[in-house]
Design an enzyme around this catalytic site. Structure first.
Site, PDB file in Angstrom:
ATOM      1  N   ASP A   1      45.838  18.954  46.406  1.00  0.00           N
ATOM      2  CA  ASP A   1      46.892  18.075  45.524  1.00  0.00           C
ATOM      3  C   ASP A   1      48.434  17.862  45.650  1.00  0.00           C
ATOM      4  O   ASP A   1      49.168  17.926  44.574  1.00  0.00           O
ATOM      5  CB  ASP A   1      47.042  19.593  44.246  1.00  0.00           C
ATOM      6  CG  ASP A   1      45.922  19.798  43.391  1.00  0.00           C
ATOM      7  OD1 ASP A   1      44.585  19.287  43.403  1.00  0.00           O
ATOM      8  OD2 ASP A   1      45.920  20.920  43.709  1.00  0.00           O
TER       9      ASP A   1
ATOM     10  N   GLN B   1      40.509  17.828  49.945  1.00  0.00           N
ATOM     11  CA  GLN B   1      41.367  19.272  49.740  1.00  0.00           C
ATOM     12  C   GLN B   1      42.506  19.309  51.335  1.00  0.00           C
ATOM     13  O   GLN B   1      43.495  18.184  50.874  1.00  0.00           O
ATOM     14  CB  GLN B   1      40.533  20.770  50.383  1.00  0.00           C
ATOM     15  CG  GLN B   1      39.336  21.015  49.354  1.00  0.00           C
ATOM     16  CD  GLN B   1      38.298  19.787  49.228  1.00  0.00           C
ATOM     17  OE1 GLN B   1      37.579  19.470  49.910  1.00  0.00           O
ATOM     18  NE2 GLN B   1      37.814  19.376  48.246  1.00  0.00           N
TER      19      GLN B   1
ATOM     20  N   LYS C   1      47.783  12.669  48.103  1.00  0.00           N
ATOM     21  CA  LYS C   1      47.016  12.311  48.865  1.00  0.00           C
ATOM     22  C   LYS C   1      47.079  10.229  49.116  1.00  0.00           C
ATOM     23  O   LYS C   1      47.128   9.810  49.837  1.00  0.00           O
ATOM     24  CB  LYS C   1      45.677  12.560  49.966  1.00  0.00           C
ATOM     25  CG  LYS C   1      46.079  14.210  50.757  1.00  0.00           C
ATOM     26  CD  LYS C   1      44.890  14.344  50.883  1.00  0.00           C
ATOM     27  CE  LYS C   1      44.750  15.488  49.798  1.00  0.00           C
ATOM     28  NZ  LYS C   1      44.800  16.032  49.536  1.00  0.00           N
TER      29      LYS C   1
END
Length: 429
Positions: free
Chosen positions: A13, A223, A16
């Protein structure tokens, strides 16, 4: 032109999509190489907000070819739901390419994921219950179903039948749930075959050819480093390789194709789900960070756990991935704090650790050693020049850069695509 890997350096989170946006019209391909719809990107374009869970964020950039690589596990229902929503909003999705070697998430794996997590009780991992882990497990035990299997009904039926021998035993006898039939699973998957066929190909070859043409290929991790199956805070991790090392295996390109490795880190830190979090703020300060940063999961809506910046995590991620650059996001969220602590090391039962402890037990018992920096009261939202930042904000960035082990090349100062300060070219100076 380089292959560029964009990697989360914390527990996910981090934003990106901000780095992908910064590269903008210079990108030719954006590749998702790991994970599934268990994480998401929120991208703001003008007044429009887009929440993506499975698709790479590059699908929102005109002219870019988005690719779902072989290392991804695909929920076909989610895939077509996202495509339909984007089509309805006028986004061109016609260039999407999907690896024929990517694995499919069947309904029985979603059921197993949810029921297993519930039965773990206090030992639960904090998964999203979307079947990601069981599907990666099937991949490793060689009972998985791949995208290409949907184009041969006999092979698909055989694979489903073989998988259900074990799956139904678990569901019925261990968890007191209903069994799935071969026809039910096969028919559900076959309904997508005709729509999928034009998108599917040998994406590893296509990417190799694009790199040979000197086109820019961005590899976008799902992730983040601290959730990596090998290098994260195991067992509270995801089921795939979310570090730079996963780029080659998850996309089929050579490691030599990766010229830039960009780490994304928030100016503070968050995580979702269970597991150790040394700088966690379980108080009103943590809640202030959560509210100011909008820290609620894109995919699940779950409130994220929040904490001060952890430079032990930052240095570890820089070392594991070999970052050439760092993009710091959400610096604006720290405005109005009088002082801003930064974790510079851990204390574990009286022993100082400047680097990540090897022992899982030590990480669980780590207490942060803080250095405090003066805050700033000015609103910095949307500032695009480093010199225009308050001096204390500049000093904070410089200190975090020194502690992180790689240069900070860009700073996010707000949610919009253009709310960013570019200090260095992510493609190399």
């Amino acid at each position: 032109m380089p292959g560029v890997a964009i990697i989360g350096s914390q527990w996910g989170d981090e934003g990106k999509g901000k780095a992908t946006d910064l590269l903008g019209g210079r990108i030719d391909y954006v590749v998702k190489f790991n994970g599934g719809n268990n994480a998401g990107h929120t991208v703001v374009i003008g007044d429009e907000k887009y929440a993506l869970h499975l698709l790479p964020s590059g699908i929102l950039t005109p002219g870019v070819t988005p690719v779902i690589g072989n290392g991804v596990v695909v929920d076909l229902g989610v895939l077509f739901e996202e495509l339909e929503h984007l089509d309805e909003r006028g986004v061109d999705t016609s260039k999407l390419r999907v690896s024929g070697n990517a694995h499919v998430i069947p309904e029985y794996n979603r059921a197993l994921d949810q029921v297993t997590e519930r039965f773990l009780g206090k030992r639960r991992i904090g998964t999203t219950g979307r079947g990601i882990g069981p599907t990666y497990a099937d991949k490793m035990t060689r009972v998985g179903i791949r995208i290409q299997d949907l184009f041969d009904e006999n092979i698909l039926r055989q694979k489903v039948e073989g998988a259900l021998v074990q799956k139904n035993e678990l569901l019925v006898k261990a968890f007191n749930r209903r069994a799935f039939s071969v026809d039910e699973i096969t028919d559900n998957l076959l309904q997508y075959a005709d729509r999928l066929r034009p998108m599917v190909g040998d994406t590893a070859l296509e990417l190799h050819e694009a790199l040979d043409r000197n086109e820019i290929v961005v590899f976008e991790a799902g992730q983040a480093t601290m959730l990596d199956i090998d290098h994260g805070t195991y067992p509270y991790v995801t089921s795939s390789s979310a570090t730079a090392g996963g780029v080659a295996t998850g996309s089929g390109v050579s490691p030599r194709a990766i010229n830039r490795i960009v780490g994304i880190q928030k100016a503070y830190i968050t995580r979702v789900g269970s597991g150790p979090f040394p700088t966690e703020l379980d108080d009103e300060v943590g809640e202030k960070l959560r509210q100011r940063g909008g820290e609620f999961g894109t995919t699940t809506g779950r409130p994220r756990r929040t904490g001060w910046f952890d430079s032990v995590v930052a240095r570890y991620s820089s070392r594991i991935n070999g970052f050439t650059d760092i993009v710091m996001t959400k610096l604006d969220v720290l405005s109005t704090f009088d002082t801003i602590p930064v974790c510079v090391a851990y204390d574990v039962d009286g022993t100082r650790f400047d680097e990540m402890p090897m022992s899982q037990s030590d990480v669980h018992h780590a207490k942060p050693i803080y250095e405090e920096f003066p805050g700033w009261q000015e609103d910095i939202s949307g500032i695009k020049d480093f010199a225009d930042l308050p001096k204390n904000a500049q000093d904070y960035v410089k200190a975090v850069e020194e502690l992180s082990g790689a240069r900070i090349s860009a700073i996010g100062t707000g949610p919009a695509r253009d709310h960013i300060i570019e200090l260095h070219n992510l493609l190399g100076d």
